[in-house]
Design a protein around this motif. Sequence first.
Motif, PDB file in Angstrom:
ATOM      1  N   VAL A 194      43.555  68.839  13.767  1.00 63.04           N
ATOM      2  CA  VAL A 194      43.220  67.481  14.445  1.00 63.04           C
ATOM      3  C   VAL A 194      44.051  66.512  13.556  1.00 63.04           C
ATOM      4  CG1 VAL A 194      41.910  66.081  15.740  1.00 63.04           C
ATOM      5  CG2 VAL A 194      41.638  68.392  15.937  1.00 63.04           C
ATOM      6  N   PRO A 195      44.888  65.636  13.855  1.00 63.44           N
ATOM      7  CA  PRO A 195      45.125  64.646  12.934  1.00 63.44           C
ATOM      8  C   PRO A 195      44.457  63.661  12.833  1.00 63.44           C
ATOM      9  CG  PRO A 195      46.805  64.693  14.837  1.00 63.44           C
ATOM     10  CD  PRO A 195      45.666  65.829  15.232  1.00 63.44           C
ATOM     11  N   TYR A 196      44.209  62.739  11.814  1.00 62.49           N
ATOM     12  CA  TYR A 196      43.317  61.568  11.578  1.00 62.49           C
ATOM     13  C   TYR A 196      44.031  60.571  11.064  1.00 62.49           C
ATOM     14  CZ  TYR A 196      39.356  64.342  12.866  1.00 62.49           C
ATOM     15  OH  TYR A 196      38.460  65.127  13.536  1.00 62.49           O
ATOM     16  N   SER A 197      44.415  59.524  11.823  1.00 54.30           N
ATOM     17  CA  SER A 197      45.025  58.152  11.603  1.00 54.30           C
ATOM     18  C   SER A 197      43.912  57.466  11.686  1.00 54.30           C
ATOM     19  CB  SER A 197      46.201  57.993  12.117  1.00 54.30           C
ATOM     20  OG  SER A 197      46.118  56.502  12.139  1.00 54.30           O
ATOM     21  N   CYS A 198      43.321  56.770  10.888  1.00 57.25           N
ATOM     22  CA  CYS A 198      42.124  56.113  10.743  1.00 57.25           C
ATOM     23  C   CYS A 198      41.909  55.023  11.858  1.00 57.25           C
ATOM     24  CB  CYS A 198      41.809  55.207   9.635  1.00 57.25           C
ATOM     25  SG  CYS A 198      41.356  56.388   8.049  1.00 57.25           S
ATOM     26  N   SER A 199      43.119  54.225  11.904  1.00 56.30           N
ATOM     27  CA  SER A 199      43.193  53.228  13.028  1.00 56.30           C
ATOM     28  C   SER A 199      43.450  53.573  14.503  1.00 56.30           C
ATOM     29  CB  SER A 199      44.221  52.319  12.788  1.00 56.30           C
ATOM     30  OG  SER A 199      45.421  52.890  12.720  1.00 56.30           O
ATOM     31  N   ALA A 200      44.204  54.977  14.499  1.00 57.85           N
ATOM     32  CA  ALA A 200      44.254  55.363  15.840  1.00 57.85           C
ATOM     33  C   ALA A 200      43.009  56.243  16.168  1.00 57.85           C
ATOM     34  CB  ALA A 200      45.558  56.352  15.764  1.00 57.85           C
ATOM     35  N   TRP A 201      42.598  56.635  15.360  1.00 57.36           N
ATOM     36  CA  TRP A 201      41.217  57.604  15.713  1.00 57.36           C
ATOM     37  C   TRP A 201      39.956  56.596  16.086  1.00 57.36           C
ATOM     38  CZ3 TRP A 201      42.041  62.388  17.276  1.00 57.36           C
ATOM     39  CH2 TRP A 201      41.051  63.053  17.689  1.00 57.36           C
ATOM     40  N   ILE A 202      39.667  55.608  15.311  1.00 58.44           N
ATOM     41  CA  ILE A 202      38.716  54.693  15.653  1.00 58.44           C
ATOM     42  C   ILE A 202      38.963  54.020  16.966  1.00 58.44           C
ATOM     43  CG2 ILE A 202      37.666  52.506  14.775  1.00 58.44           C
ATOM     44  CD1 ILE A 202      37.908  53.568  11.977  1.00 58.44           C
ATOM     45  N   ASP A 203      40.250  53.753  17.174  1.00 53.09           N
ATOM     46  CA  ASP A 203      40.599  53.146  18.601  1.00 53.09           C
ATOM     47  C   ASP A 203      40.197  54.192  19.588  1.00 53.09           C
ATOM     48  OD1 ASP A 203      41.695  51.266  20.368  1.00 53.09           O
ATOM     49  OD2 ASP A 203      43.257  52.558  20.703  1.00 53.09           O
ATOM     50  N   SER A 204      40.457  55.542  19.375  1.00 49.97           N
ATOM     51  CA  SER A 204      40.117  56.614  20.339  1.00 49.97           C
ATOM     52  C   SER A 204      38.684  56.688  20.456  1.00 49.97           C
ATOM     53  CB  SER A 204      40.877  57.758  19.812  1.00 49.97           C
ATOM     54  OG  SER A 204      39.975  58.505  18.985  1.00 49.97           O
ATOM     55  N   ILE A 205      37.716  56.513  19.461  1.00 51.91           N
ATOM     56  CA  ILE A 205      36.387  56.552  19.702  1.00 51.91           C
ATOM     57  C   ILE A 205      35.949  55.431  20.758  1.00 51.91           C
ATOM     58  CG2 ILE A 205      34.218  56.015  18.516  1.00 51.91           C
ATOM     59  CD1 ILE A 205      35.614  57.521  15.894  1.00 51.91           C
ATOM     60  N   ARG A 206      36.518  54.150  20.399  1.00 51.98           N
ATOM     61  CA  ARG A 206      36.240  53.060  21.323  1.00 51.98           C
ATOM     62  C   ARG A 206      36.466  53.136  22.723  1.00 51.98           C
ATOM     63  NH1 ARG A 206      38.903  48.790  16.838  1.00 51.98           N
ATOM     64  NH2 ARG A 206      37.201  48.597  15.300  1.00 51.98           N
ATOM     65  N   ARG A 207      37.553  53.843  22.758  1.00 47.83           N
ATOM     66  CA  ARG A 207      37.847  54.242  24.224  1.00 47.83           C
ATOM     67  C   ARG A 207      37.100  55.202  24.788  1.00 47.83           C
ATOM     68  NH1 ARG A 207      42.751  54.110  27.510  1.00 47.83           N
ATOM     69  NH2 ARG A 207      42.816  55.588  29.022  1.00 47.83           N
ATOM     70  N   GLY A 251      30.632  55.455  11.279  1.00 48.14           N
ATOM     71  CA  GLY A 251      30.523  53.784  11.155  1.00 48.14           C
ATOM     72  C   GLY A 251      31.217  53.404  12.085  1.00 48.14           C
ATOM     73  N   ALA A 252      32.240  53.959  12.888  1.00 54.22           N
ATOM     74  CA  ALA A 252      33.042  53.472  14.122  1.00 54.22           C
ATOM     75  C   ALA A 252      32.237  53.612  15.291  1.00 54.22           C
ATOM     76  CB  ALA A 252      34.758  54.008  14.023  1.00 54.22           C
ATOM     77  N   VAL A 253      31.629  54.785  15.315  1.00 55.51           N
ATOM     78  CA  VAL A 253      30.823  54.831  16.649  1.00 55.51           C
ATOM     79  C   VAL A 253      29.677  54.215  16.636  1.00 55.51           C
ATOM     80  CG1 VAL A 253      29.070  56.550  17.623  1.00 55.51           C
ATOM     81  CG2 VAL A 253      31.656  57.417  16.609  1.00 55.51           C
ATOM     82  N   LEU A 254      28.662  53.757  15.412  1.00 52.02           N
ATOM     83  CA  LEU A 254      27.864  52.849  15.544  1.00 52.02           C
ATOM     84  C   LEU A 254      27.947  51.535  15.710  1.00 52.02           C
ATOM     85  CD1 LEU A 254      25.980  54.973  12.493  1.00 52.02           C
ATOM     86  CD2 LEU A 254      25.104  54.785  14.797  1.00 52.02           C
ATOM     87  N   LYS A 255      29.062  50.934  14.914  1.00 51.66           N
ATOM     88  CA  LYS A 255      29.399  49.650  15.184  1.00 51.66           C
ATOM     89  C   LYS A 255      29.868  49.085  16.495  1.00 51.66           C
ATOM     90  CE  LYS A 255      30.616  49.492  10.320  1.00 51.66           C
ATOM     91  NZ  LYS A 255      31.648  49.289   9.456  1.00 51.66           N
ATOM     92  N   TYR A 256      30.751  50.203  17.308  1.00 53.86           N
ATOM     93  CA  TYR A 256      31.082  49.763  18.612  1.00 53.86           C
ATOM     94  C   TYR A 256      30.156  50.041  19.711  1.00 53.86           C
ATOM     95  CZ  TYR A 256      34.624  49.475  22.365  1.00 53.86           C
ATOM     96  OH  TYR A 256      35.182  49.104  23.557  1.00 53.86           O
ATOM     97  N   VAL A 257      28.884  51.030  19.449  1.00 54.30           N
ATOM     98  CA  VAL A 257      27.829  51.383  20.341  1.00 54.30           C
ATOM     99  C   VAL A 257      26.963  50.012  20.245  1.00 54.30           C
ATOM    100  CG1 VAL A 257      26.005  52.707  20.687  1.00 54.30           C
ATOM    101  CG2 VAL A 257      28.055  53.729  20.449  1.00 54.30           C
ATOM    102  N   ARG A 258      27.044  49.467  18.907  1.00 58.68           N
ATOM    103  CA  ARG A 258      26.105  48.240  18.637  1.00 58.68           C
ATOM    104  C   ARG A 258      26.523  47.098  19.760  1.00 58.68           C
ATOM    105  NH1 ARG A 258      26.497  46.812  13.001  1.00 58.68           N
ATOM    106  NH2 ARG A 258      28.506  45.484  13.342  1.00 58.68           N
ATOM    107  N   ARG A 259      27.920  46.860  19.853  1.00 61.81           N
ATOM    108  CA  ARG A 259      28.425  45.928  20.606  1.00 61.81           C
ATOM    109  C   ARG A 259      28.414  46.414  22.165  1.00 61.81           C
ATOM    110  NH1 ARG A 259      31.988  45.971  16.364  1.00 61.81           N
ATOM    111  NH2 ARG A 259      33.717  46.821  17.643  1.00 61.81           N
ATOM    112  N   HIS A 260      28.518  47.536  22.453  1.00 60.26           N
ATOM    113  CA  HIS A 260      28.569  48.138  23.897  1.00 60.26           C
ATOM    114  C   HIS A 260      27.586  49.223  23.859  1.00 60.26           C
ATOM    115  CE1 HIS A 260      32.567  46.119  24.160  1.00 60.26           C
ATOM    116  NE2 HIS A 260      32.659  46.417  23.079  1.00 60.26           N
ATOM    117  N   PRO A 261      26.372  48.825  24.195  1.00 58.82           N
ATOM    118  CA  PRO A 261      25.368  49.931  23.901  1.00 58.82           C
ATOM    119  C   PRO A 261      25.091  50.831  25.209  1.00 58.82           C
ATOM    120  CG  PRO A 261      24.436  47.697  23.749  1.00 58.82           C
ATOM    121  CD  PRO A 261      25.927  47.575  24.357  1.00 58.82           C
TER     122      PRO A 261
END
Length: 370
Positions: A194-207, A251-261
Amino acid sequence: MGEAGGAKGGRGAQLKHTGLRPGWTTGACATGATTAAYTALLTGDFPDPVTITLPKGQTPAFALAAEELTGEHAVAGIVKDAGDDPDVTHGALVRASVRLLPAGSGVVFRAGSGVGTVTRPGLPLAVGEPAINPVPRQMMRDHVAAVAERHGGRGDVEITVSVDHGEEIARSTWNPRLGILGGLSILGTTGIVVPYSCSAWIDSIRRGVDVARAAGRTHVAGCTGSTSEKTVVAEYGLPEDALLDMGDFAGAVLKYVRRHPVDRLTICGGFAKLSKLAAGHLDLHSARSQVDKSFLAGLAAGAGAGAQVAAAVADANTGLAALQLWPPLGDLVAATARDEALRVLRGAPVQVDVLCIDRAGTVVGRCAPR
């Protein structure tokens, strides 16, 4: 309902959203090479391309980059394509040499040139074994059995896996520090990189969080990979769109869930990886954080383990080896990782629990939601 609400969630949706091309593990390549070589031994011809079946049912076909057939053995080689992942083994030539053995021998694995040997405890293989991980071994066994049934063989073979320039490539990995000497490990639990581009994967977590919320999910899970996803589904019965493939990006999960609980977040992953979160690391990738055995020793000592146990934990080869020395570390790491997650959430209305698993997906540590 908007676009997010109409989309499917889960690991597959996240990968599709990144636009990145997946690749194949060394284990999948070794399985393909083994299948081609054993077929040639029994029939006289190499299947090219050779098709295999991965643990989740995908059937990739691999072109052969090398083949050799004598009366006693056959060799096939496949060039690893890691897709868009910056994998150090991308482009490596993985070879499998298959030799017939006497009836009743079963399948025997050997480390060829460029494949390492295990020299220290704490890994899922015994000391002295070739560094061919359990899932790739099972894939090769299954394909040997299928080829034997198809072409009238017995399935008693010796498989020697090698990787061209593998010893040199391994210097760019953690293998030497883990006591895997002489080359690379043959890895993979799904067969897919599974390829990991930091920006792309973090964006996919938010989605993924957006999709879960739009679908009315109140309980979501951040998982480090497919094994942890299976564990979470078995434990809680969560649907696909409640599963976030967080990979190393806790961290990406936690920070986004902090803003979108959401009401509840379960974090599930390997014990060693989640020990990094417990120690305060939000990026769990091996290139950016390491398991701190001194930290684990401190946890053990603080929970009443004796000085001798704590010293042994500090000197352990791997995180799982430390856990085996003192099993209460599992629950301690889970609770400490939960508390670190709550610190990052900064009072957001989200309950958190943590599941630590071993490589087989068995829960080795857990804590109550808080």
